[in-house]
Design a protein around this motif. Structure first.
Motif, PDB file in Angstrom:
ATOM      1  N   ASP A  20       0.539  -1.209  -0.004  1.00  0.00           N
ATOM      2  CA  ASP A  20      -0.540   0.384  -0.036  1.00  0.00           C
ATOM      3  C   ASP A  20       0.889   1.167  -0.244  1.00  0.00           C
ATOM      4  OD1 ASP A  20      -2.233  -1.751  -0.113  1.00  0.00           O
ATOM      5  OD2 ASP A  20      -3.429  -0.761   2.630  1.00  0.00           O
ATOM      6  N   GLN A  21       1.499   1.620   0.554  1.00  0.00           N
ATOM      7  CA  GLN A  21       2.933   2.371   0.796  1.00  0.00           C
ATOM      8  C   GLN A  21       3.485   3.110  -0.266  1.00  0.00           C
ATOM      9  OE1 GLN A  21       2.815   4.170   3.986  1.00  0.00           O
ATOM     10  NE2 GLN A  21       4.181   5.841   2.148  1.00  0.00           N
ATOM     11  N   PHE A  22       4.234   1.474  -1.126  1.00  0.00           N
ATOM     12  CA  PHE A  22       4.085   1.487  -2.173  1.00  0.00           C
ATOM     13  C   PHE A  22       3.995   1.716  -3.294  1.00  0.00           C
ATOM     14  CE2 PHE A  22       6.138  -0.877  -6.463  1.00  0.00           C
ATOM     15  CZ  PHE A  22       7.266   0.527  -5.891  1.00  0.00           C
ATOM     16  N   ILE A  23       2.911   2.068  -3.341  1.00  0.00           N
ATOM     17  CA  ILE A  23       1.730   2.578  -4.086  1.00  0.00           C
ATOM     18  C   ILE A  23       1.348   3.416  -4.009  1.00  0.00           C
ATOM     19  CG2 ILE A  23      -0.211   1.962  -5.374  1.00  0.00           C
ATOM     20  CD1 ILE A  23      -0.107  -0.862  -4.983  1.00  0.00           C
ATOM     21  N   GLN A  24       1.347   4.130  -2.755  1.00  0.00           N
ATOM     22  CA  GLN A  24       0.788   5.421  -2.431  1.00  0.00           C
ATOM     23  C   GLN A  24       1.211   6.314  -2.746  1.00  0.00           C
ATOM     24  OE1 GLN A  24      -0.926   5.398   0.844  1.00  0.00           O
ATOM     25  NE2 GLN A  24      -2.807   3.446   0.534  1.00  0.00           N
ATOM     26  N   ASP A  25       2.498   6.041  -2.230  1.00  0.00           N
ATOM     27  CA  ASP A  25       4.271   6.667  -2.328  1.00  0.00           C
ATOM     28  C   ASP A  25       4.509   7.466  -4.096  1.00  0.00           C
ATOM     29  OD1 ASP A  25       4.844   7.191   0.393  1.00  0.00           O
ATOM     30  OD2 ASP A  25       6.254   5.389   0.166  1.00  0.00           O
ATOM     31  N   ASP A  26       4.111   6.019  -4.819  1.00  0.00           N
ATOM     32  CA  ASP A  26       4.435   5.968  -6.567  1.00  0.00           C
ATOM     33  C   ASP A  26       3.760   7.537  -7.062  1.00  0.00           C
ATOM     34  OD1 ASP A  26       6.116   5.409  -8.928  1.00  0.00           O
ATOM     35  OD2 ASP A  26       3.911   4.520  -9.298  1.00  0.00           O
ATOM     36  N   GLN A  27       2.643   7.566  -6.432  1.00  0.00           N
ATOM     37  CA  GLN A  27       1.452   8.609  -6.901  1.00  0.00           C
ATOM     38  C   GLN A  27       0.999   9.179  -6.548  1.00  0.00           C
ATOM     39  OE1 GLN A  27      -2.418   5.678  -5.886  1.00  0.00           O
ATOM     40  NE2 GLN A  27      -2.453   4.655  -7.639  1.00  0.00           N
ATOM     41  N   ILE A  28       1.441   9.556  -5.039  1.00  0.00           N
ATOM     42  CA  ILE A  28       1.845  11.115  -4.591  1.00  0.00           C
ATOM     43  C   ILE A  28       2.773  11.921  -5.722  1.00  0.00           C
ATOM     44  CG2 ILE A  28       2.682  12.571  -2.818  1.00  0.00           C
ATOM     45  CD1 ILE A  28       1.622  10.317  -1.422  1.00  0.00           C
ATOM     46  N   SER A  29       3.422  10.735  -6.212  1.00  0.00           N
ATOM     47  CA  SER A  29       4.914  11.751  -6.633  1.00  0.00           C
ATOM     48  C   SER A  29       4.461  12.173  -8.516  1.00  0.00           C
ATOM     49  CB  SER A  29       5.840  10.265  -7.367  1.00  0.00           C
ATOM     50  OG  SER A  29       5.551   9.959  -7.708  1.00  0.00           O
ATOM     51  N   VAL A  30       3.106  11.680  -8.822  1.00  0.00           N
ATOM     52  CA  VAL A  30       2.819  12.082  -9.949  1.00  0.00           C
ATOM     53  C   VAL A  30       2.233  13.477  -9.776  1.00  0.00           C
ATOM     54  CG1 VAL A  30       1.525  11.358 -11.956  1.00  0.00           C
ATOM     55  CG2 VAL A  30       2.654   9.200 -10.730  1.00  0.00           C
ATOM     56  N   HIS A  31       2.588  14.703 -10.924  1.00  0.00           N
ATOM     57  CA  HIS A  31       1.985  15.803 -11.130  1.00  0.00           C
ATOM     58  C   HIS A  31       1.767  16.392 -12.198  1.00  0.00           C
ATOM     59  CE1 HIS A  31       3.429  16.204  -6.935  1.00  0.00           C
ATOM     60  NE2 HIS A  31       4.329  16.021  -6.783  1.00  0.00           N
ATOM     61  N   LYS A  32       2.650  15.771 -12.551  1.00  0.00           N
ATOM     62  CA  LYS A  32       2.498  16.590 -14.398  1.00  0.00           C
ATOM     63  C   LYS A  32       1.593  15.338 -15.371  1.00  0.00           C
ATOM     64  CE  LYS A  32       6.640  18.838 -14.126  1.00  0.00           C
ATOM     65  NZ  LYS A  32       7.729  18.932 -15.292  1.00  0.00           N
ATOM     66  N   ASP A  33       0.856  15.582 -16.637  1.00  0.00           N
ATOM     67  CA  ASP A  33       0.199  14.910 -17.162  1.00  0.00           C
ATOM     68  C   ASP A  33       1.212  13.744 -17.498  1.00  0.00           C
ATOM     69  OD1 ASP A  33      -2.475  15.922 -16.175  1.00  0.00           O
ATOM     70  OD2 ASP A  33      -2.962  17.156 -18.170  1.00  0.00           O
TER      71      ASP A  33
END
Length: 278
Positions: free
Chosen positions: A47-60
């Motif tokens: 869960d933490q791994f996926i969430q950390d990755d998603q939080i790092s996605v800002h640009k399209d």
């Protein structure tokens, strides 16, 4: 005169709280965060791994690299292939493309796309370093879990070493387990040639294994030193290009007229040199 509608301060406060500190607006990172309470893998590390990755996605242009938790029931046609712990499957939803403001959800591409599911041996070792290592040879879409075995599995697609993306060579390779000529030399010749096709201009020259029932109106023409020659109509026609929507090859010239040579002693073909001569 109509009075102006009052601005809801609670709404403004909520929007401000949702602003991304990096972008100073509601960006893709926020859209992902809003959904954190709606899913779990059942494993805190994953869960933490996926969430950390998603939080790092800002640009399209970063969205296509975002990982997600994918429930196992979003796959069908699951078939195990040669390697232990690896199978092929169709992903019903397809990959994330962009945020849709109207429907407040992610738009997706390539529904029913073919992907590879590969068992994660040690979920605790899932990390950025682990992900980067996987991404060298694969497109990494997310993680799922087989409800029967309880094994966590990566959702992947192969990346061509030459092109550094999913090219025609990979599309051909996906289908290798679904056909055979019954002759190892012929199989290898076709597969090696297909693996060499990377650009869209090479697909029309790529040989393929064609089932005999894909021909009709078969008529004998003449004898040849290699064998008997026939004329026939090829029902499907030749490969043109890959169709992402249908997850299959587009074809041209259905029912085109072709020549078939019934090779003498075809069972004795043991070298690719013979095939190249043909």
């Amino acid at each position: 005169m109509d009075k102006e509608k009052p601005i809801r301060l609670s709404y403004i406060s909520e929007e401000l709280n949702n602003m991304c500190e990096i972008c100073n607006r509601i960006c893709n990172s926020i859209y992902f965060q809003r959904n954190f309470d709606n899913w779990t893998s059942g494993n805190k590390d994953i869960d933490q791994f996926i969430q950390d990755d998603q939080i790092s996605v800002h640009k399209d242009n970063e969205i296509s690299h975002a990982l997600e938790w994918i429930p196992y029931d979003r796959f069908y046609g699951i078939k195990y292939i040669g390697k232990i712990g690896v199978c092929r499957a169709n992903w019903i939803d397809g990959k994330i493309y962009k945020w849709d403001d109207k429907y407040q959800n992610w738009e997706r591409l390539n529904q029913d796309m073919l992907v590879t599911l590969e068992v994660i041996i040690t979920p605790k070792n899932v990390s950025i370093e682990f992900m980067n290592k996987i991404k060298v040879d694969h497109k990494f879409y997310g993680i799922t879990q087989n409800p029967e075995t309880k094994n966590y599995m990566m959702v992947l697609d192969n990346i061509c070493e030459k092109c550094n993306h999913i090219c025609n060579s990979i599309y051909f390779q996906r289908n290798f387990d679904n056909w055979t000529s019954g002759n190892k030399v012929i199989d290898k010749f076709i597969q090696d040639t297909q693996l060499s096709v990377h650009t869209k201009y090479g697909t029309s020259n790529a040989p393929e294994w064609i089932s005999y029932d894909k021909f009709n109106n078969i008529k004998f023409i003449a004898e040849h030193k290699l064998g008997k020659i026939y004329k026939a109509n090829w029902i499907d026609g030749f490969i043109s290009k890959w169709n992402d929507n249908n997850q299959n090859w587009d074809r041209y010239n259905q029912n085109m007229v072709v020549t078939i040579i019934n090779l003498n002693n075809s069972k004795e073909i043991t070298t690719t040199e013979f095939i190249n001569e043909v």
